[in-house]
Design a protein around this motif. Structure first.
Motif, short mmCIF file in Angstrom:
data_model
loop_
_atom_site.label_atom_id
_atom_site.label_comp_id
_atom_site.label_asym_id
_atom_site.label_seq_id
_atom_site.Cartn_x
_atom_site.Cartn_y
_atom_site.Cartn_z
N UNK A 89 2.52 -2.10 6.35
CA UNK A 89 3.48 -2.61 5.38
C UNK A 89 2.83 -3.66 4.46
N UNK A 90 3.31 -3.69 3.24
CA UNK A 90 2.85 -4.69 2.28
C UNK A 90 4.00 -5.25 1.49
N UNK A 91 3.79 -6.42 0.91
CA UNK A 91 4.79 -7.04 0.05
C UNK A 91 4.72 -6.36 -1.32
N UNK A 92 5.24 -5.14 -1.35
CA UNK A 92 5.07 -4.28 -2.51
C UNK A 92 3.72 -3.60 -2.47
N UNK A 93 3.54 -2.58 -3.28
CA UNK A 93 2.24 -1.91 -3.36
C UNK A 93 1.16 -2.85 -3.88
N UNK A 94 1.55 -3.82 -4.70
CA UNK A 94 0.58 -4.75 -5.28
C UNK A 94 -0.22 -5.45 -4.18
N UNK A 95 0.46 -5.89 -3.12
CA UNK A 95 -0.26 -6.57 -2.05
C UNK A 95 -1.20 -5.60 -1.36
N UNK A 96 -0.77 -4.38 -1.13
CA UNK A 96 -1.63 -3.40 -0.48
C UNK A 96 -2.89 -3.14 -1.30
N UNK A 254 -1.97 -10.73 5.70
CA UNK A 254 -1.51 -12.04 6.17
C UNK A 254 -0.44 -11.87 7.25
N UNK A 255 -0.38 -12.78 8.22
CA UNK A 255 0.69 -12.69 9.22
C UNK A 255 2.05 -12.91 8.56
N UNK A 256 3.04 -12.18 9.03
CA UNK A 256 4.41 -12.35 8.53
C UNK A 256 4.52 -12.09 7.02
N UNK A 257 3.80 -11.09 6.52
CA UNK A 257 3.85 -10.84 5.07
C UNK A 257 5.15 -10.19 4.64
N UNK A 258 5.91 -9.63 5.59
CA UNK A 258 7.21 -9.02 5.28
C UNK A 258 8.30 -9.91 5.84
N UNK A 259 9.17 -10.40 4.99
CA UNK A 259 10.22 -11.30 5.46
C UNK A 259 11.28 -10.53 6.24
N UNK A 260 12.01 -11.25 7.10
CA UNK A 260 13.07 -10.60 7.88
C UNK A 260 14.17 -10.06 6.97
N UNK A 261 14.42 -10.73 5.84
CA UNK A 261 15.45 -10.26 4.91
C UNK A 261 15.00 -8.97 4.23
N UNK A 262 13.73 -8.92 3.83
CA UNK A 262 13.21 -7.69 3.22
C UNK A 262 13.26 -6.53 4.20
N UNK A 263 12.85 -6.82 5.44
CA UNK A 263 12.85 -5.76 6.45
C UNK A 263 14.26 -5.25 6.71
N UNK A 264 15.22 -6.15 6.78
CA UNK A 264 16.60 -5.74 7.04
C UNK A 264 17.17 -4.93 5.88
N UNK A 265 16.84 -5.33 4.65
CA UNK A 265 17.28 -4.56 3.48
C UNK A 265 16.71 -3.14 3.51
#
Length: 366
Positions: A89-96, A254-265
């Motif tokens: 998982x990434x914070x959008x494709x940009x992070x990947x 990075x650790x925790x790069x996906x927030x719990x709110x993003x994951x839940x959405x």
């Protein structure tokens, strides 16, 4: 007002960074926003309320944990993750894209990609210190197989990017050419990243090819985003590839790069995948309408699209862009991005009403 960096501080910032321009986001205040390939559909009031309740119950006092693993499992099920493959998982494709450049930054490493293409491929290379080699498409925006083959053999890139469909040209490329270029990358020990950001609107996916012939795609990573799925505000991308390869790249995440709110959405969206599938179907239908009606405009050339955008060449792109903006419609003027895009505008496919407004504004241009 832009401030000048004090000389003492300027010495601490890379000179190439200081010469760069930041990624520009157009101000859409008061305008019909058709410039960023966003899904124009919002959730129904009932689903908004349901999602709000879900997010309100999330333990935002804790770091992301098992819920992110739940999301990875849900995505794996949603796409039919092939055996022997893993998902990152990434914070959008940009992070990947940034993480890939970081992971592959060995001495002399390079990135090859067709041009015009997504600007972040070149930007990630520059930021990480990799050489970037762009290869022009043909005038009809097809892959120049001979030129791409030469670039791969000459530069021996760590990463070759192939967007499928491409941005901003919106087209799919010939599968036979893709297979041969993927084989060329394998011969020099390079990775190939297939960027399927616009997969919800496409008639083909390279994931089917990976499942059909995993051996030939053992060095291929497939990248997607939920932005075009309908969650552009959530910022969530994912990448699929052979387990051993994904596990190595995941080490630079990075650790925790996906927030719990993003994951839940994202979990909520996957649980209501039929809603987003219906939205994508409507966008595809509206795209066909746009293609047909734009083709009737005098002096206009419309290019084939397998995405939620349409590339169109007009007599004067800047004049058309300004005229549309004056009429309250914001699109993307890509005419200066690359010589092959001369006088081209990129139009996001909107709702039926959005597209009617845009077409009306285009017809009234003088």
């Amino acid at each position: 007002m832009t401030q000048t960096l004090p000389p003492a501080l300027a010495q601490r910032i890379r000179t190439d960074i200081q010469s760069m321009a930041a990624y520009a986001v157009q101000d859409a205040t008061g305008l019909l926003k058709l410039d960023a390939m966003e899904n124009p559909h919002r959730l129904s009031p009932a689903l908004q309320a349901e999602l709000g309740a879900r997010l309100g119950a999330v333990a935002i006092n804790r770091y992301p944990g098992a819920r992110v693993d739940d999301l990875k499992a849900a995505l794996a099920l949603h796409i039919g993750l092939p055996a022997g493959h893993a998902l990152m998982l990434g914070n959008g494709s940009d992070e990947l894209i940034s993480l890939l450049a970081m992971a592959c930054d060995v001495p002399g490493a390079a990135i090859v990609a067709p041009l015009p293409g997504f600007v972040m491929y070149a930007m990630s290379a520059q930021l990480q210190g990799l050489a970037f080699h762009g290869v022009d498409l043909t005038p009809d925006f097809e892959l120049d197989e001979a030129a791409m083959t030469r670039a791969i053999r000459q530069h021996r890139p760590a990463i070759t990017y192939l967007a499928y469909p491409n941005n901003p040209t919106a087209n799919l490329w010939d599968a036979g050419v893709m297979r041969r270029l993927i084989a060329e990358a394998a011969a020099i020990g390079g990775l190939v990243v297939i960027d399927e950001a616009y997969q919800p609107f496409s008639s083909a996916s390279w994931l089917d090819e990976i499942k059909r012939d995993p051996a030939a795609n053992g060095h291929v990573l497939l990248m997607r985003t939920l932005s075009k799925f309908g969650l552009a505000g959530v910022r969530l991308g994912y990448m699929v590839g052979p387990q051993a390869l994904v596990f190595e790249i995941d080490k630079v995440r990075p650790p925790y790069n996906i927030s719990v709110l993003n994951a839940e959405c994202a979990l909520f969206a996957l649980e209501h995948a039929e809603v987003f599938a219906a939205q994508a179907a409507d966008i595809r239908a509206q795209r066909e309408r746009l293609l047909a009606e734009l083709a009737q405009l005098p002096g206009t050339r419309v290019f084939p699209s397998q995405a939620n955008m349409v590339l169109v060449r007009v007599p004067d792109a800047q004049r058309a862009f300004d005229g549309l903006k004056a009429a309250g419609v914001l699109v993307k003027n890509v005419s200066k991005m690359h010589p092959l895009l001369a006088n081209c505008l990129r139009l996001t496919v909107g709702t039926a009403d959005d597209n009617t407004q845009m077409l009306s504004a285009l017809r009234q241009l003088k």
